[in-house]
Design an enzyme around this catalytic site. Structure first.
Site, mmCIF file in Angstrom:
data_model
loop_
_atom_site.group_PDB
_atom_site.id
_atom_site.type_symbol
_atom_site.label_atom_id
_atom_site.label_comp_id
_atom_site.label_asym_id
_atom_site.label_seq_id
_atom_site.Cartn_x
_atom_site.Cartn_y
_atom_site.Cartn_z
ATOM 1 N N SER A 103 23.021 -74.031 42.850
ATOM 2 C CA SER A 103 23.687 -72.916 43.808
ATOM 3 C C SER A 103 23.679 -73.468 45.087
ATOM 4 O O SER A 103 22.758 -74.335 45.640
ATOM 5 C CB SER A 103 22.595 -71.715 43.831
ATOM 6 N N ASP A 125 32.196 -69.811 39.976
ATOM 7 C CA ASP A 125 30.578 -69.855 39.608
ATOM 8 C C ASP A 125 30.338 -69.924 38.173
ATOM 9 O O ASP A 125 29.383 -70.543 37.911
ATOM 10 C CB ASP A 125 29.956 -68.567 40.348
ATOM 11 N N ARG A 184 26.077 -63.837 52.668
ATOM 12 C CA ARG A 184 27.189 -63.837 51.245
ATOM 13 C C ARG A 184 28.209 -63.198 51.693
ATOM 14 O O ARG A 184 28.300 -61.937 52.624
ATOM 15 C CB ARG A 184 26.582 -63.473 49.936
ATOM 16 N N LYS A 201 24.431 -63.251 37.069
ATOM 17 C CA LYS A 201 23.383 -64.265 36.662
ATOM 18 C C LYS A 201 22.724 -63.862 35.416
ATOM 19 O O LYS A 201 22.512 -64.561 34.529
ATOM 20 C CB LYS A 201 22.445 -65.004 37.643
ATOM 21 N N CYS A 207 25.865 -75.479 46.610
ATOM 22 C CA CYS A 207 26.203 -77.128 46.812
ATOM 23 C C CYS A 207 27.705 -77.362 46.861
ATOM 24 O O CYS A 207 28.020 -78.603 46.719
ATOM 25 C CB CYS A 207 25.572 -77.952 45.488
ATOM 26 N N TYR A 255 19.103 -57.202 45.993
ATOM 27 C CA TYR A 255 20.181 -58.377 46.344
ATOM 28 C C TYR A 255 20.952 -59.073 45.354
ATOM 29 O O TYR A 255 20.285 -59.330 44.226
ATOM 30 C CB TYR A 255 19.160 -59.476 47.143
ATOM 31 N N HIS A 307 27.157 -72.542 34.288
ATOM 32 C CA HIS A 307 27.064 -72.421 35.549
ATOM 33 C C HIS A 307 28.176 -73.253 36.265
ATOM 34 O O HIS A 307 27.924 -74.158 36.997
ATOM 35 C CB HIS A 307 25.820 -72.772 36.193
ATOM 36 N N ARG A 346 17.861 -64.707 45.416
ATOM 37 C CA ARG A 346 17.134 -64.519 43.885
ATOM 38 C C ARG A 346 15.660 -64.946 43.945
ATOM 39 O O ARG A 346 15.425 -65.711 44.945
ATOM 40 C CB ARG A 346 17.664 -65.592 43.059
HETATM 41 O O1 SAT Z 1 22.226 -65.632 42.354
HETATM 42 S S1 SAT Z 1 23.132 -65.337 43.245
HETATM 43 O O2 SAT Z 1 24.126 -64.558 42.556
HETATM 44 O O3 SAT Z 1 22.818 -64.352 44.143
HETATM 45 C C1 SAT Z 1 23.930 -66.320 44.019
HETATM 46 C C2 SAT Z 1 23.468 -67.901 43.517
HETATM 47 O O4 SAT Z 1 22.334 -68.331 43.588
HETATM 48 O O5 SAT Z 1 24.317 -68.444 42.966
HETATM 49 MN MN MN Z 2 26.098 -69.647 41.092
#
Ligand code: SAT
Ligand code: MN
Length: 612
Positions: free
Chosen positions: A273, A298, A393, A230, A275, A221, A250, A82
């Site tokens: 993100s 997520d 990923r 997101k 973690c 991406y 989140h 991101r």
């Molecule tokens: O934002 S993404 O879906 O690419 C992955 C993340 O940062 O949790």
């Molecule tokens: Mn995330």
């Protein structure tokens, strides 16, 4: 040749309502694609698109004997995560986006986007993807239409959301939907050959919370391009949730079953993100008598149910997890999930057509193709190079997870018993602490700070950054107003609002050694939390919250000495005083939008430090 309005009408399925067709026509007139295609979400469509992508070089088909129906994509080095510096909240008033978001005037941003999108689809197919976030037709679920020029987006969306005919049926019933427009920003001139990862150096990830619109330009991406994730499920949904008394968070969601009593508990947890949310969501308990099942890894959408409880659904249908560090040792259930029907992005390729990354179980082979497409040998590793990008990923269907919760698609969601907040903290923060009060729970969420990871390109990895509620890059409105929204919902739900716990698996001793084993042993923390939440055990009043008594905490076989336990609960008043000064400083950017109750919690925290 560009498509005409008539072509769009001809391509639209019979169940596409007029407003969707008109939206597609408007975007086609702007983007000027060569072809238009409405996704139906079928297996046949997946086979056709993935085969085309293999032919165009965007995908490498993995060895079907090792990894059936699975593919590898390699992005450009400039498009691996991101881009927070190019992510915008375009609300009418700047203060509504708040100081932690990049704000842009909506009319001015629309003008930029109109210019960028003019002809952006040239030489490409425009895909129209109807999708549902959450189980189809569920009371907490929401619909959308993503338009994109990237087949990579279509096939990833097919894993991550419920796409196609059934979602279109629901839209056709008259339910509201969010328009989401995406382009990689790489139009093709006649005869120009495509690259394997088209994108643009200039990127705009933009959100219009007042009109529920998403426009994303320049990146192919994950979080920049799969707009259901997101952009919708967090940034736009958080603003919808505020207007309509629900929550878009989140957070992972898991079910913990006490096998002796049969009692089920549901826990959500927010971490920044990369973690370990996916690891916790699929935890294999090391202590006996408990079973964990995964609901989501997520994002959680939560709403008060008819029974008065706070109920959560996972709006997604797949996992978009970080590959490096994932192994049978750290997360066997994720490894099992991605055995087939999985898209890998930016991992390394083995000579026998399978995937490899740093931290996977298998030792590094003598030869690999790295994420950049180059030969890679142990000599490269010795130079410190990585074969897989740190933010590489896997995109894999949640339904393939061996411990997916039988109720993971329950439309009304699961009733939540506890909410966890965590981060990566080498010092200060103890293993687990319970809130003193609901407002203290919000304060815990608001003061989350964590060591930075590789999930975003433009923040320095390793440094400490504030990440309130792990929502810093994902809250679609003023962060201080969001804390206010939490306080309101706590008030609305009263006693049934779950208690908040602060957790930290990452504390280190003076030699830099982790004090807590983590992974499956985090079940010990969950065990204490559910016993504490149901009033079974007492706690100790500490500076940061209520701590477990060591004798109540199951440490059997954990290999954690009494001295280590004490170190995890060591509170350095000076360090905490400094942390509260820093928190106050951080809060000050929100001015008087910080709720009074949160300021009071800061004052109470300081009183507890003074008394320590
Ligand atoms: O934002 S993404 O879906 O690419 C992955 C993340 O940062 O949790
Ligand atoms: Mn995330």
């Amino acid at each position: 040749m560009t498509v005409t309005a008539q072509d769009v009408r001809a391509a639209a399925p019979a169940n596409a309502p007029e407003d969707v067709v008109e939206f597609a026509i408007r975007i086609a007139e702007l983007g000027k694609p060569e072809k238009v295609y409405f996704a139906d979400g079928s297996d046949e469509e997946w086979d056709r698109l993935t085969t085309e992508m293999v032919e165009s070089g965007m995908f490498t088909r993995l060895n079907p004997e090792k990894r059936p129906n699975s593919f590898l994509a390699r992005s450009l080095p400039s498009d691996v995560a991101r881009v927070e510096s190019r992510t915008y909240i375009c609300s009418e008033k700047e203060e509504d986006a708040g100081p932690t978001n990049n704000w842009y005037d909506p009319a001015e941003m629309k003008a930029i986007l109109n210019e960028k999108f003019d002809g952006t689809y040239a030489g490409r197919t425009m895909y129209v993807i109807p999708f549902s976030m959450g189980p189809l037709g569920g009371p907490i679920s929401q619909l959308g239409i993503e338009i994109t020029d990237s087949p990579y987006v279509v096939v990833n969306m097919r894993i991550m959301a419920r796409i196609g005919t059934k979602a279109m049926d629901l839209i056709n019933e008259g339910r509201t939907w969010v328009p989401a427009v995406h382009s990689v920003g790489a139009p093709l001139a006649p005869g120009q050959e495509d690259t394997t990862w088209p994108c643009n150096e200039e990127k705009y990830i933009t959100h219009f919370p007042e009109t529920n619109e998403i426009w994303s330009y320049g990146s192919g991406y994950g979080g920049n391009a799969l707009l259901g994730k997101k952009c919708y499920a967090l940034r736009i949904a958080s603003t919808m949730a505020r207007r309509d008394s629900w929550m878009a968070e989140h957070m992972l969601i898991l079910r913990l079953t006490d096998e002796k009593s049969g009692k089920q508990y549901h826990v959500t947890a927010a971490f920044p993100s990369a973690c370990g949310k996916t690891n916790l969501a699929m935890l294999q308990p090391t202590i006996e008598g408990y079973k964990v099942e995964t609901v989501g890894d997520d994002i959680a959408w939560m709403r008060q149910g008819e029974d008065g409880r706070l109920r959560a659904i996972n709006p997604e249908a797949g996992f978009f997890g970080v590959a490096p560090g994932t192994s049978y040792k750290t997360n066997p259930m994720a490894m099992e999930t991605m055995k087939a029907n999985t898209i890998f992005t930016n991992v390394a390729l083995t000579d026998d057509g399978d995937v490899w990354w740093e931290g996977i179980d298998a030792e590094m082979p003598e030869h690999l193709i790295d994420w950049l497409g180059n030969d890679f040998t142990p000599a490269d590793a010795a130079e410190g190079k990585k074969a897989a990008h740190p933010n590489s990923r896997f995109t894999t269907p949640a339904s393939q997870c061996p411990i997916i919760c039988p109720d993971w698609e329950a439309p009304e969601g699961v009733a939540i018993d506890a909410i966890l907040f965590g981060g990566r903290r080498a010092s200060n923060v103890p293993l687990v602490a319970e809130q003193y009060s609901p407002a203290h729970g919000v304060f815990i969420g608001a003061s989350v700070a964590s060591e930075v990871t590789a999930a975003a390109t433009d923040v320095k990895a390793g440094s400490l950054r504030h990440d309130p509620f792990a929502m810093l890059p994902f809250c679609g409105y003023n962060m201080a107003d969001y804390w206010g929204h939490w306080l309101e919902l706590q008030e609305q739900l009263g006693e049934s609002f779950p208690k908040v716990y602060q957790v930290n698996w990452f504390r280190k001793d003076e030699d830099g050694k982790f004090l807590w084993p983590g992974y499956g042993d985090n079940s010990r923390v969950l065990d204490w939390i559910v016993r504490r939440a149901s009033g079974e055990v007492e706690g100790i009043e500490g500076v940061t919250g209520i701590y477990p008594k060591r004798e109540d905490f199951n440490l059997e076989g954990a290999g954690v000495s009494e001295a280590d336990w004490d170190k995890m609960y060591d509170i350095d008043p000076d360090a905490w005083a400094a942390e509260m000064d820093d928190t106050e400083q951080y809060f000050s950017q929100f001015g008087d939008r910080v709720p009074a109750a949160i300021r009071e919690e800061l004052a109470k925290f300081r009183e507890r430090i003074a008394a320590a």
